[in-house]
Design an enzyme around this catalytic site. Structure first.
Site, PDB file in Angstrom:
ATOM      1  N   ALA A   1       0.804  -1.228   0.000  1.00  0.00           N
ATOM      2  CA  ALA A   1       0.000   0.000   0.000  1.00  0.00           C
ATOM      3  C   ALA A   1       0.834   1.274   0.000  1.00  0.00           C
ATOM      4  O   ALA A   1       0.307   2.352  -0.269  1.00  0.00           O
ATOM      5  CB  ALA A   1      -0.932   0.000   1.199  1.00  0.00           C
TER       6      ALA A   1
ATOM      7  N   GLY B   1       3.473   1.534  -1.920  1.00  0.00           N
ATOM      8  CA  GLY B   1       4.261   1.476  -3.155  1.00  0.00           C
ATOM      9  C   GLY B   1       3.696   2.345  -4.269  1.00  0.00           C
ATOM     10  O   GLY B   1       2.649   2.993  -4.145  1.00  0.00           O
ATOM     11  N   ASP B   2       4.430   2.310  -5.362  1.00  0.00           N
ATOM     12  CA  ASP B   2       4.142   3.150  -6.515  1.00  0.00           C
ATOM     13  C   ASP B   2       2.813   2.817  -7.190  1.00  0.00           C
ATOM     14  O   ASP B   2       2.064   3.700  -7.591  1.00  0.00           O
ATOM     15  CB  ASP B   2       5.278   2.899  -7.518  1.00  0.00           C
ATOM     16  CG  ASP B   2       5.685   4.176  -8.165  1.00  0.00           C
ATOM     17  OD1 ASP B   2       5.721   5.198  -7.453  1.00  0.00           O
ATOM     18  OD2 ASP B   2       5.935   4.135  -9.385  1.00  0.00           O
ATOM     19  N   LEU B   3       2.544   1.536  -7.343  1.00  0.00           N
ATOM     20  CA  LEU B   3       1.330   1.132  -8.057  1.00  0.00           C
ATOM     21  C   LEU B   3       0.083   1.587  -7.293  1.00  0.00           C
ATOM     22  O   LEU B   3      -0.870   2.100  -7.877  1.00  0.00           O
ATOM     23  CB  LEU B   3       1.303  -0.388  -8.257  1.00  0.00           C
ATOM     24  CG  LEU B   3       0.141  -0.838  -9.120  1.00  0.00           C
ATOM     25  CD1 LEU B   3       0.434  -0.567 -10.590  1.00  0.00           C
ATOM     26  CD2 LEU B   3      -0.160  -2.317  -8.920  1.00  0.00           C
ATOM     27  N   ALA B   4       0.123   1.399  -5.968  1.00  0.00           N
ATOM     28  CA  ALA B   4      -1.016   1.805  -5.148  1.00  0.00           C
ATOM     29  C   ALA B   4      -1.241   3.304  -5.304  1.00  0.00           C
ATOM     30  O   ALA B   4      -2.361   3.768  -5.519  1.00  0.00           O
ATOM     31  CB  ALA B   4      -0.752   1.448  -3.689  1.00  0.00           C
TER      32      ALA B   4
ATOM     33  N   ARG C   1       4.844  -2.919   5.136  1.00  0.00           N
ATOM     34  CA  ARG C   1       5.687  -3.130   6.303  1.00  0.00           C
ATOM     35  C   ARG C   1       5.811  -1.865   7.154  1.00  0.00           C
ATOM     36  O   ARG C   1       5.697  -1.892   8.356  1.00  0.00           O
ATOM     37  CB  ARG C   1       7.071  -3.576   5.848  1.00  0.00           C
ATOM     38  CG  ARG C   1       7.873  -4.086   7.029  1.00  0.00           C
ATOM     39  CD  ARG C   1       9.250  -4.498   6.682  1.00  0.00           C
ATOM     40  NE  ARG C   1       9.422  -4.673   5.253  1.00  0.00           N
ATOM     41  CZ  ARG C   1      10.218  -5.570   4.715  1.00  0.00           C
ATOM     42  NH1 ARG C   1      10.869  -6.393   5.475  1.00  0.00           N
ATOM     43  NH2 ARG C   1      10.386  -5.634   3.416  1.00  0.00           N
TER      44      ARG C   1
ATOM     45  N   LYS D   1       1.563  -8.548 -12.830  1.00  0.00           N
ATOM     46  CA  LYS D   1       2.662  -9.084 -13.591  1.00  0.00           C
ATOM     47  C   LYS D   1       3.968  -8.488 -13.036  1.00  0.00           C
ATOM     48  O   LYS D   1       3.884  -7.462 -12.372  1.00  0.00           O
ATOM     49  CB  LYS D   1       2.513  -8.775 -15.081  1.00  0.00           C
ATOM     50  CG  LYS D   1       2.502  -7.263 -15.414  1.00  0.00           C
ATOM     51  CD  LYS D   1       2.925  -7.017 -16.812  1.00  0.00           C
ATOM     52  CE  LYS D   1       4.397  -6.776 -16.933  1.00  0.00           C
ATOM     53  NZ  LYS D   1       4.854  -5.436 -16.636  1.00  0.00           N
TER      54      LYS D   1
ATOM     55  N   ASP E   1      -3.239  -8.064 -16.410  1.00  0.00           N
ATOM     56  CA  ASP E   1      -2.434  -7.509 -17.483  1.00  0.00           C
ATOM     57  C   ASP E   1      -3.164  -6.217 -17.814  1.00  0.00           C
ATOM     58  O   ASP E   1      -4.223  -6.244 -18.437  1.00  0.00           O
ATOM     59  CB  ASP E   1      -2.430  -8.443 -18.697  1.00  0.00           C
ATOM     60  CG  ASP E   1      -1.524  -7.910 -19.788  1.00  0.00           C
ATOM     61  OD1 ASP E   1      -1.644  -6.711 -20.103  1.00  0.00           O
ATOM     62  OD2 ASP E   1      -0.712  -8.668 -20.322  1.00  0.00           O
ATOM     63  N   HIS E   2      -2.637  -5.103 -17.347  1.00  0.00           N
ATOM     64  CA  HIS E   2      -3.493  -3.900 -17.373  1.00  0.00           C
ATOM     65  C   HIS E   2      -3.828  -3.459 -18.796  1.00  0.00           C
ATOM     66  O   HIS E   2      -4.773  -2.704 -18.993  1.00  0.00           O
ATOM     67  CB  HIS E   2      -2.893  -2.767 -16.529  1.00  0.00           C
ATOM     68  CG  HIS E   2      -1.773  -2.016 -17.182  1.00  0.00           C
ATOM     69  ND1 HIS E   2      -0.495  -2.477 -17.202  1.00  0.00           N
ATOM     70  CD2 HIS E   2      -1.762  -0.843 -17.840  1.00  0.00           C
ATOM     71  CE1 HIS E   2       0.263  -1.605 -17.844  1.00  0.00           C
ATOM     72  NE2 HIS E   2      -0.480  -0.595 -18.245  1.00  0.00           N
TER      73      HIS E   2
ATOM     74  N   LYS F   1      -7.580  -1.668 -20.910  1.00  0.00           N
ATOM     75  CA  LYS F   1      -7.647  -0.412 -21.672  1.00  0.00           C
ATOM     76  C   LYS F   1      -8.868  -0.420 -22.577  1.00  0.00           C
ATOM     77  O   LYS F   1      -9.156  -1.411 -23.243  1.00  0.00           O
ATOM     78  CB  LYS F   1      -6.364  -0.213 -22.493  1.00  0.00           C
ATOM     79  CG  LYS F   1      -5.158   0.116 -21.620  1.00  0.00           C
ATOM     80  CD  LYS F   1      -3.946   0.436 -22.463  1.00  0.00           C
ATOM     81  CE  LYS F   1      -2.682   0.510 -21.641  1.00  0.00           C
ATOM     82  NZ  LYS F   1      -2.382   1.807 -21.075  1.00  0.00           N
TER      83      LYS F   1
ATOM     84  N   HIS G   1       1.795  -7.812 -22.298  1.00  0.00           N
ATOM     85  CA  HIS G   1       0.981  -6.835 -23.035  1.00  0.00           C
ATOM     86  C   HIS G   1       0.980  -7.080 -24.543  1.00  0.00           C
ATOM     87  O   HIS G   1      -0.061  -7.028 -25.194  1.00  0.00           O
ATOM     88  CB  HIS G   1       1.472  -5.413 -22.782  1.00  0.00           C
ATOM     89  CG  HIS G   1       1.612  -5.055 -21.334  1.00  0.00           C
ATOM     90  ND1 HIS G   1       0.763  -5.520 -20.373  1.00  0.00           N
ATOM     91  CD2 HIS G   1       2.500  -4.259 -20.689  1.00  0.00           C
ATOM     92  CE1 HIS G   1       1.128  -5.020 -19.186  1.00  0.00           C
ATOM     93  NE2 HIS G   1       2.173  -4.266 -19.365  1.00  0.00           N
TER      94      HIS G   1
HETATM   95  C1  BG6 Z   1       4.099  -1.899 -17.358  1.00  0.00           C
HETATM   96  C2  BG6 Z   1       5.574  -2.052 -17.554  1.00  0.00           C
HETATM   97  O1  BG6 Z   1       3.492  -3.158 -17.298  1.00  0.00           O
HETATM   98  O2  BG6 Z   1       3.553  -1.153 -18.430  1.00  0.00           O
HETATM   99  C3  BG6 Z   1       6.239  -0.684 -17.671  1.00  0.00           C
HETATM  100  O3  BG6 Z   1       6.130  -2.765 -16.464  1.00  0.00           O
HETATM  101  C4  BG6 Z   1       5.556   0.156 -18.717  1.00  0.00           C
HETATM  102  O4  BG6 Z   1       7.616  -0.833 -17.959  1.00  0.00           O
HETATM  103  C5  BG6 Z   1       4.049   0.167 -18.528  1.00  0.00           C
HETATM  104  O5  BG6 Z   1       6.067   1.468 -18.619  1.00  0.00           O
HETATM  105  C6  BG6 Z   1       3.353   0.869 -19.666  1.00  0.00           C
HETATM  106  O6  BG6 Z   1       1.995   1.005 -19.396  1.00  0.00           O
HETATM  107  P1  BG6 Z   1       1.108   2.128 -20.057  1.00  0.00           P
HETATM  108  O7  BG6 Z   1      -0.270   1.855 -19.592  1.00  0.00           O
HETATM  109  O8  BG6 Z   1       1.661   3.443 -19.580  1.00  0.00           O
HETATM  110  O9  BG6 Z   1       1.286   1.988 -21.550  1.00  0.00           O
END
Ligand code: BG6
Length: 494
Positions: free
Chosen positions: A13, A15-18, A46, A152, A181-182, A186, A244
């Site tokens: 929580a 971290g960057d992604l959160a 932590r 991932k 897999d984001h 999209k 991706h």
């Molecule tokens: C992530 C990769 O999965 O996707 C990154 O780990 C990359 O290295 C990112 O920058 C790109 O995502 P987006 O949505 O900005 O195209």
């Protein structure tokens, strides 16, 4: 559609992604009324953090990264009330027991029926131990459903992915596991399916009789930023290629599913992955795959450092920051059609785009004129622009019979009032509703790894290393030569 009441656990929580994606996604869902009132979020990490500090992290993350802005007002405070923090050493089961106690209090407060969703925004090496401790700490004993959402990269190669999967599967069933897999979240990637299957224009032409080649580009202008430690170990093939890029390819190449149900769609996608022609050895990899690494260069008047000078990167690193491959899907529909896929850091533009190039018209009345007919193109723009355009040939106005290409352009992201949901919003919403369509199933992940492993294996034996390309350029020239061999070229991206 509202999500059923649930507690969301965000591991990692702080971290960057959160911060960049998950908190803003939860807030957008809340603003759009997609999150039921009976939700709670527990941030787990932590580092010690008071509830107040944690709520102010959330506020800042929304201000900086969310498509909806907020003020520190009544509305935000009632949203933030649903968030709590738990400092936890993930190797210590007692912490999980405490977490369970804390969760039960929240479940009672918000009348949540025991549904729990565990989002692991953590390094994959930790997925196994967290899963085991969730179980041992009693976190999976509540009345409702449990789901595990993981980020991932899922492993480093097929072997490590299998090990990881085995660990997780000791605790969770496949249908409880949501592998993110984001790119699948999209808007325009999801639209590929609709464009293909809902339009009489395209589906009849969607095969090797009419399509000459497909080009998929995932370009980034950024370098490795603060992620040198991770990236130098992964490289472009594992970071973007295994997931991706191959996922986008499957969306373009899959057969129409018999029903629009998650398993039917994923069945079709995995068939594409199984049909990828494996490279027979190092020599074939050499002929079909290009890897590059950026060296010093410049973009828009700004000097850019070489990859090897980046923070936490080995100064002698042979990690690729660019990769391009000519891929064949060996099935009835696609036999003989090359798919060119490329991705790289420090390219000239940030773009994700698919170009479908159609075959030329048969010898026709216009041949012999000074104007060569351009092929028809269908371009699907995924990111940052969202839209579709079709390039057709038409008569130049006012001329006798001169032909010029023109673009019929639909720009979704330019339209006023359209504010596409972020990928993570869509995916969190889907996971909470139990819809796994846009998550990758184990067999997809495994099949993608076996394709990618052959490339990685060949590179290991290649003493030459990646080809240098100046930061801010389109990658090594070999990538252009590879298309030229087939009589094609990259279409310029926008
Ligand atoms: C992530 C990769 O999965 O996707 C990154 O780990 C990359 O290295 C990112 O920058 C790109 O995502 P987006 O949505 O900005 O195209």
């Amino acid at each position: 559609l509202q999500t059923p009441g649930a507690v969301f656990f965000i591991f990692g929580a702080t971290g960057d992604l959160a911060r960049r994606k998950l908190f803003p996604a939860i807030y957008s869902l809340y603003r759009e009324g997609k999150l039921a009132e009976d939700f709670a979020v527990i941030g787990v990490a932590r580092r010690p953090r008071t509830q107040e500090e944690f709520r102010s992290d959330i506020f800042n993350s929304i201000q900086e990264f969310c498509r909806y802005k907020t003020e520190d007002n009544e509305d935000f405070r009632s949203f933030a009330q649903h968030f709590e923090y738990k400092s936890l050493d993930i190797n210590n089961v007692d912490g999980f027991r405490e977490l369970n106690e804390q969760t039960m209090v929240l479940e009672e407060r918000y009348h949540i029926p025991g549904n729990r969703i565990f989002y692991l925004a953590l390094a994959p090496e930790l997925f196994g131990s967290v899963s085991f401790n969730l179980q041992k700490g009693g976190m999976l004993d509540s009345a409702g459903w449990k789901r595990l959402v993981i980020e991932k990269p899922f492993g480093y190669d097929l072997k490590s992915a299998e090990e990881l999967n085995e660990q997780i599967r000791q605790v969770f069933k496949e249908e409880e596991i949501y592998r993110i897999d984001h790119y699948l979240g999209k808007e325009m990637v999801q639209n590929i399916e609709v464009i293909r299957f809902a339009n009489a224009f395209f589906e009849p032409l969607w095969n090797n009789k009419h399509i000459a080649n497909v080009q998929i580009t995932l370009g980034e202008t950024v370098g490795v930023e603060e992620r040198g430690g991770y990236y130098d170990h992964a490289g472009a093939l594992r970071d973007m290629g295994q997931n991706h890029m191959l996922q986008m390819l499957t969306m373009i190449a899959m057969e129409p599913p018999s029903r629009l149900l998650p398993e039917d769609i994923r069945d079709e996608k995995v068939k594409v992955l199984r049909s990828l022609r494996p490279y027979a050895g190092a020599e074939e990899v050499g002929r079909n795959v290009v890897r590059g690494q950026y060296v010093q260069g410049s973009s828009r008047g700004k000097d850019l450092p070489a990859y090897r000078e980046e923070d936490k990167v080995d100064p002698n690193s042979n990690t690729e920051t660019y990769f391009m491959a000519r891929v064949f899907v060996d099935n009835f529909r696609w036999a003989g059609v090359p798919f060119y896929i490329r991705t790289g850091k420090r390219l000239p533009v940030k773009t994700t785009e698919v170009v479908v190039e159609f075959k030329g018209m048969p010898n026709n009345v216009y041949l012999g004129q000074k104007h060569k007919l351009e092929p028809n193109l269908l371009v699907i723009r995924v990111n940052p622009m969202e839209g579709i355009y079709v390039k057709i040939n038409a008569k130049k106005p006012g001329s006798e019979s001169e032909i010029e290409p023109l673009a019929m352009d639909f720009c979704q992201s330019c339209m006023v009032g359209i504010n596409s949901p972020e990928a993570y919003e869509r995916l969190l919403h889907d996971a909470a509703r139990g819809d796994s369509t846009y998550f990758t199933r184990w067999d997809e992940v495994a099949t993608a790894w076996s394709f990618v492993d052959r490339i990685a294996e060949a590179w290991k034996q290649d003493p030459e290393g990646p080809r240098p390309y100046p930061a801010g350029s389109w990658g090594p020239e070999e990538a252009d030569r590879l298309l030229a061999e087939d009589g094609f070229h990259w279409w310029p991206v926008n």
